[in-house]
Design a protein around this motif. Sequence first.
Motif, mmCIF file in Angstrom:
data_model
loop_
_atom_site.group_PDB
_atom_site.id
_atom_site.type_symbol
_atom_site.label_atom_id
_atom_site.label_comp_id
_atom_site.label_asym_id
_atom_site.label_seq_id
_atom_site.Cartn_x
_atom_site.Cartn_y
_atom_site.Cartn_z
ATOM 1 N N THR A 164 0.855 -1.176 0.000
ATOM 2 C CA THR A 164 0.000 0.000 0.000
ATOM 3 C C THR A 164 0.891 1.225 0.000
ATOM 4 N N VAL A 165 0.565 2.192 -0.855
ATOM 5 C CA VAL A 165 1.365 3.412 -0.946
ATOM 6 C C VAL A 165 0.477 4.622 -0.682
ATOM 7 N N HIS A 166 1.105 5.718 -0.306
ATOM 8 C CA HIS A 166 0.398 6.966 -0.057
ATOM 9 C C HIS A 166 0.553 7.863 -1.273
ATOM 10 N N ILE A 167 -0.568 8.340 -1.790
ATOM 11 C CA ILE A 167 -0.594 9.228 -2.954
ATOM 12 C C ILE A 167 -0.939 10.635 -2.453
ATOM 13 N N PRO A 168 -0.041 11.609 -2.633
ATOM 14 C CA PRO A 168 -0.348 12.968 -2.175
ATOM 15 C C PRO A 168 -1.554 13.553 -2.920
ATOM 16 N N THR A 169 -2.501 14.114 -2.175
ATOM 17 C CA THR A 169 -3.684 14.697 -2.800
ATOM 18 C C THR A 169 -3.336 15.979 -3.572
ATOM 19 N N LYS A 170 -2.185 16.570 -3.300
ATOM 20 C CA LYS A 170 -1.764 17.763 -4.051
ATOM 21 C C LYS A 170 -1.265 17.399 -5.455
ATOM 22 N N ASN A 171 -1.006 16.111 -5.706
ATOM 23 C CA ASN A 171 -0.439 15.655 -6.982
ATOM 24 C C ASN A 171 -1.515 15.275 -7.992
ATOM 25 N N ARG A 172 -2.440 16.196 -8.247
ATOM 26 C CA ARG A 172 -3.472 15.928 -9.245
ATOM 27 C C ARG A 172 -2.822 15.985 -10.636
ATOM 28 N N VAL A 173 -3.219 15.095 -11.520
ATOM 29 C CA VAL A 173 -2.691 15.088 -12.889
ATOM 30 C C VAL A 173 -3.464 16.124 -13.707
ATOM 31 N N ASP A 174 -2.748 17.184 -14.085
ATOM 32 C CA ASP A 174 -3.289 18.190 -14.985
ATOM 33 C C ASP A 174 -2.149 18.648 -15.889
ATOM 34 N N ALA A 175 -2.433 19.566 -16.808
ATOM 35 C CA ALA A 175 -1.408 19.991 -17.770
ATOM 36 C C ALA A 175 -0.206 20.591 -17.061
ATOM 37 N N GLN A 176 -0.439 21.382 -16.023
ATOM 38 C CA GLN A 176 0.661 22.013 -15.300
ATOM 39 C C GLN A 176 1.540 20.978 -14.606
ATOM 40 N N SER A 177 0.926 19.998 -13.938
ATOM 41 C CA SER A 177 1.727 18.996 -13.217
ATOM 42 C C SER A 177 2.544 18.143 -14.181
ATOM 43 N N LEU A 178 1.978 17.793 -15.338
ATOM 44 C CA LEU A 178 2.752 17.015 -16.313
ATOM 45 C C LEU A 178 3.936 17.833 -16.822
ATOM 46 N N SER A 179 3.731 19.110 -17.070
ATOM 47 C CA SER A 179 4.828 19.977 -17.518
ATOM 48 C C SER A 179 5.901 20.080 -16.435
ATOM 49 N N GLU A 180 5.491 20.218 -15.180
ATOM 50 C CA GLU A 180 6.454 20.308 -14.077
ATOM 51 C C GLU A 180 7.241 19.017 -13.910
ATOM 52 N N ILE A 181 6.580 17.869 -14.088
ATOM 53 C CA ILE A 181 7.286 16.582 -14.015
ATOM 54 C C ILE A 181 8.375 16.526 -15.083
ATOM 55 N N LEU A 182 8.035 16.898 -16.311
ATOM 56 C CA LEU A 182 9.018 16.847 -17.395
ATOM 57 C C LEU A 182 10.091 17.915 -17.241
ATOM 58 N N ASP A 183 9.774 19.045 -16.617
ATOM 59 C CA ASP A 183 10.807 20.038 -16.296
ATOM 60 C C ASP A 183 11.832 19.437 -15.345
ATOM 61 N N LYS A 184 11.357 18.709 -14.330
ATOM 62 C CA LYS A 184 12.267 18.041 -13.380
ATOM 63 C C LYS A 184 13.123 16.995 -14.098
ATOM 64 N N VAL A 185 12.501 16.227 -14.996
ATOM 65 C CA VAL A 185 13.252 15.245 -15.777
ATOM 66 C C VAL A 185 14.363 15.946 -16.556
ATOM 67 N N ASP A 186 14.052 17.057 -17.211
ATOM 68 C CA ASP A 186 15.046 17.806 -17.981
ATOM 69 C C ASP A 186 16.200 18.300 -17.104
ATOM 70 N N ARG A 187 15.895 18.688 -15.867
ATOM 71 C CA ARG A 187 16.933 19.206 -14.967
ATOM 72 C C ARG A 187 17.662 18.100 -14.220
ATOM 73 N N GLY A 188 17.198 16.840 -14.402
ATOM 74 C CA GLY A 188 17.828 15.719 -13.705
ATOM 75 C C GLY A 188 17.478 15.654 -12.232
ATOM 76 N N GLU A 189 16.347 16.235 -11.845
ATOM 77 C CA GLU A 189 15.932 16.249 -10.444
ATOM 78 C C GLU A 189 15.059 15.040 -10.130
ATOM 79 N N PRO A 190 15.086 14.564 -8.885
ATOM 80 C CA PRO A 190 14.191 13.468 -8.506
ATOM 81 C C PRO A 190 12.748 13.928 -8.553
ATOM 82 N N LEU A 191 11.851 13.006 -8.881
ATOM 83 C CA LEU A 191 10.428 13.341 -8.997
ATOM 84 C C LEU A 191 9.698 13.240 -7.672
ATOM 85 N N ASN A 192 10.284 12.553 -6.701
ATOM 86 C CA ASN A 192 9.561 12.333 -5.447
ATOM 87 C C ASN A 192 9.989 13.291 -4.350
ATOM 88 N N ASP A 193 10.434 14.464 -4.703
ATOM 89 C CA ASP A 193 10.732 15.500 -3.686
ATOM 90 C C ASP A 193 9.592 16.445 -3.534
#
Length: 193
Positions: A164-193
Amino acid sequence: MVRATEPADGRKPRASHIEAVDMRYVTQMMEQLQQGYIKSVAATAGLAVEIVPVDVYGYDVRLIRPPSDPLDEESAVLAQLKCTTRIVPDQSREYFSYQFTKRQYFDHLVKPRKYPKAILVVMTAPPRQAEWTEVTHDGLWTRRSCFWVSLEGVHVDPLVKKPTVHIPTKNRVDAQSLSEILDKVDRGEPLND
């Protein structure tokens, strides 16, 4: 912080409580619903979605953002999609819990990855299939939402068969969150911070 735990009460899952159009195909319809949600949100963010046709590595889709400069590399993230009718996230709480039905689904997401990174996307849907969407003159409404989490590096006792895992309620999937995830990928940052 993301955590993984054992089921709190040790009970077995309840019998199906879904009011489906046709129970023989409800699982496929749930997959179709979440793919439609992800494709719609990704299109709004300017991303391409590739459906992974063979589930060998535990991922259902790859989200790809084209580079701003044609000579640069595109960004991508893999996503494992899950859909549940048993959870209604409470936005006043920090997280909700999701239990995997098989350990292997969890294991695919926790291993350290260089590239592409991977996320879990959990869609919550009403138990009555006829309520999954609503069409009005203003548009198509999808009932409930998708939420994401990165589980990379999360550990749980190897004897736990259905983590069982905990899913943060602030992590709703929308256009902004997907863009922010890929921004982190581009910068080489971890996604779970």
